[in-house]
Design a protein around this motif. Structure first.
Motif, PDB file in Angstrom:
ATOM      1  N   THR A  33       0.858  -1.185   0.000  1.00  0.00           N
ATOM      2  CA  THR A  33       0.000   0.000   0.000  1.00  0.00           C
ATOM      3  C   THR A  33       0.892   1.231   0.000  1.00  0.00           C
ATOM      4  O   THR A  33       2.069   1.156   0.324  1.00  0.00           O
ATOM      5  N   ALA A  34       0.300   2.345  -0.395  1.00  0.00           N
ATOM      6  CA  ALA A  34       1.025   3.616  -0.331  1.00  0.00           C
ATOM      7  C   ALA A  34       0.012   4.712  -0.053  1.00  0.00           C
ATOM      8  O   ALA A  34      -1.202   4.500  -0.210  1.00  0.00           O
ATOM      9  N   PHE A  35       0.519   5.853   0.344  1.00  0.00           N
ATOM     10  CA  PHE A  35      -0.325   7.025   0.625  1.00  0.00           C
ATOM     11  C   PHE A  35      -1.413   6.676   1.631  1.00  0.00           C
ATOM     12  O   PHE A  35      -2.608   6.879   1.382  1.00  0.00           O
ATOM     13  N   LYS A  39      -3.479   3.732  -2.180  1.00  0.00           N
ATOM     14  CA  LYS A  39      -3.046   2.947  -3.330  1.00  0.00           C
ATOM     15  C   LYS A  39      -2.764   1.535  -2.838  1.00  0.00           C
ATOM     16  O   LYS A  39      -2.053   1.355  -1.847  1.00  0.00           O
ATOM     17  N   GLY A  99      11.074  12.089  -0.924  1.00  0.00           N
ATOM     18  CA  GLY A  99       9.716  11.888  -0.420  1.00  0.00           C
ATOM     19  C   GLY A  99       9.101  13.133   0.170  1.00  0.00           C
ATOM     20  O   GLY A  99       9.181  14.227  -0.402  1.00  0.00           O
ATOM     21  N   ASP A 197      10.385  -1.800   1.663  1.00  0.00           N
ATOM     22  CA  ASP A 197       9.101  -1.152   1.984  1.00  0.00           C
ATOM     23  C   ASP A 197       9.330   0.063   2.878  1.00  0.00           C
ATOM     24  O   ASP A 197       8.543   1.017   2.839  1.00  0.00           O
ATOM     25  N   ARG A 200      14.398   3.989   1.627  1.00  0.00           N
ATOM     26  CA  ARG A 200      14.710   4.379   0.242  1.00  0.00           C
ATOM     27  C   ARG A 200      16.148   3.965  -0.021  1.00  0.00           C
ATOM     28  O   ARG A 200      17.059   4.379   0.703  1.00  0.00           O
ATOM     29  N   LYS A 212      10.391   0.732  -2.550  1.00  0.00           N
ATOM     30  CA  LYS A 212       8.944   0.849  -2.769  1.00  0.00           C
ATOM     31  C   LYS A 212       8.544   2.098  -3.547  1.00  0.00           C
ATOM     32  O   LYS A 212       7.407   2.172  -4.033  1.00  0.00           O
ATOM     33  N   ASP A 213       9.428   3.065  -3.698  1.00  0.00           N
ATOM     34  CA  ASP A 213       9.096   4.224  -4.539  1.00  0.00           C
ATOM     35  C   ASP A 213       8.757   3.783  -5.964  1.00  0.00           C
ATOM     36  O   ASP A 213       7.976   4.446  -6.652  1.00  0.00           O
ATOM     37  N   ARG A 216       5.153   3.147  -5.470  1.00  0.00           N
ATOM     38  CA  ARG A 216       4.425   4.391  -5.169  1.00  0.00           C
ATOM     39  C   ARG A 216       4.259   5.249  -6.419  1.00  0.00           C
ATOM     40  O   ARG A 216       3.223   5.855  -6.634  1.00  0.00           O
ATOM     41  N   ARG A 217       5.317   5.281  -7.243  1.00  0.00           N
ATOM     42  CA  ARG A 217       5.322   6.184  -8.399  1.00  0.00           C
ATOM     43  C   ARG A 217       5.067   5.483  -9.730  1.00  0.00           C
ATOM     44  O   ARG A 217       5.345   6.071 -10.788  1.00  0.00           O
TER      45      ARG A 217
END
Ligand code: TMP
Ligand code: ASP
Length: 234
Positions: A33-35, A39, A99, A197, A200, A212-213, A216-217
């Motif tokens: 998951t992100a945000f 997401k 980030g 996760d 970075r 995980k970026d 995310r992106r």
């Protein structure tokens, strides 16, 4: 060690009781998951890779005098850990701007920070993990002053150990998140996980993102990034 009832299910892990009241089993999931959960997705075999990477890094930290909840790698997705009461803080450690820091202060991504930055968030999904300072932590009774001091000292030492180790493997530790727990005797130890996760991780030669970026992106090759971290660290 027998796995008993499910105690807690988080976004990336499940925690089970065992026949020993002081030990839990953590099961790493492929869910991503992100945000703050907005997401959602799956990263194939992430659970296996994060369990491997966390195992390596917890062992490295233990060998360097950091007390952690890690007891044993049990199976592909399972790790045996000590029972702790989780301190409701997310401790962020930053060496380079990335980030939310870049957004908040308008610093260009990848800028080396003049000193390591420590930040605290309140571990509360409903509130979206808002920022806290030492006054809030004390005022809200989240941790005692001595505990915050111990956490800060450990976080900086963990940063030194991880930077040195990862550099030797061609990985630049840009930033990461830690969580701590209290043992039965009130000792503060490192808990949760250390994985792509929660960190970075950039290739030192090319600055390619290996964490995980990529998810995310929507950068693609997410699994490949995690696999590369396994290859270099494990
Ligand atoms: P941020 O730049 O989004 O604040 O994230 C800083 C570091 O903390 C980054 O390595 C990702 C990690 N992190 C988590 O592990 N969990 C979280 O919920 C968030 C927001 C960040
Ligand atoms: N893990 C957090 C979430 O699910 C945030 C993140 O890692 O970006 O929202």
């Amino acid at each position: 060690m027998e796995k008993l009832e499910l105690l807690y299910e988080g976004k990336a892990k499940k925690v089970y009781k065992t026949s020993d009241k002081d030990l839990y089993i953590v099961e790493y999931k492929d869910d991503a998951t992100a945000f703050n959960g907005l997401k959602k997705g799956t990263i194939m075999d992430k659970g296996i890779m994060n369990n491997k990477i966390s195992t390596e890094l917890f062992k490295l930290l233990e060998d360097n005098g950091i007390r952690t909840h890690f007891v044993k790698h049990l199976s592909e997705r399972e790790m045996l850990v000590k029972r702790v009461e989780i301190v409701l803080l997310e401790v962020l450690v930053r060496n380079y701007a990335a980030g939310s820091l870049t957004k908040r202060y308008g610093i260009e991504e990848g800028t080396r920070l003049d000193c390591t930055v420590l930040e605290f968030c309140y571990k509360n999904d409903e509130l979206g993990d808002p920022f806290l300072n030492e006054y809030h932590i004390k005022a809200m009774g989240l941790a005692k002053e001595e505990e915050v001091e111990a956490i800060e000292k450990m976080a900086l030492k963990i940063n030194d150990i991880l930077i040195r180790h990862m550099n030797e493997k061609g990985i630049n530790l840009v930033d990461f998140k830690l969580e701590f727990g209290r043992t039965n005797d009130g000792e503060i130890i490192l808990a949760d996980e250390i994985s792509p996760d929660t960190c970075r991780l950039w290739d030192t030669a090319t600055n390619e993102k290996l964490d995980k970026d990529r998810f995310r992106r929507d950068m693609g090759k997410v699994e490949e990034g995690y696999m590369e971290v396994v290859r270099r660290l494990c």
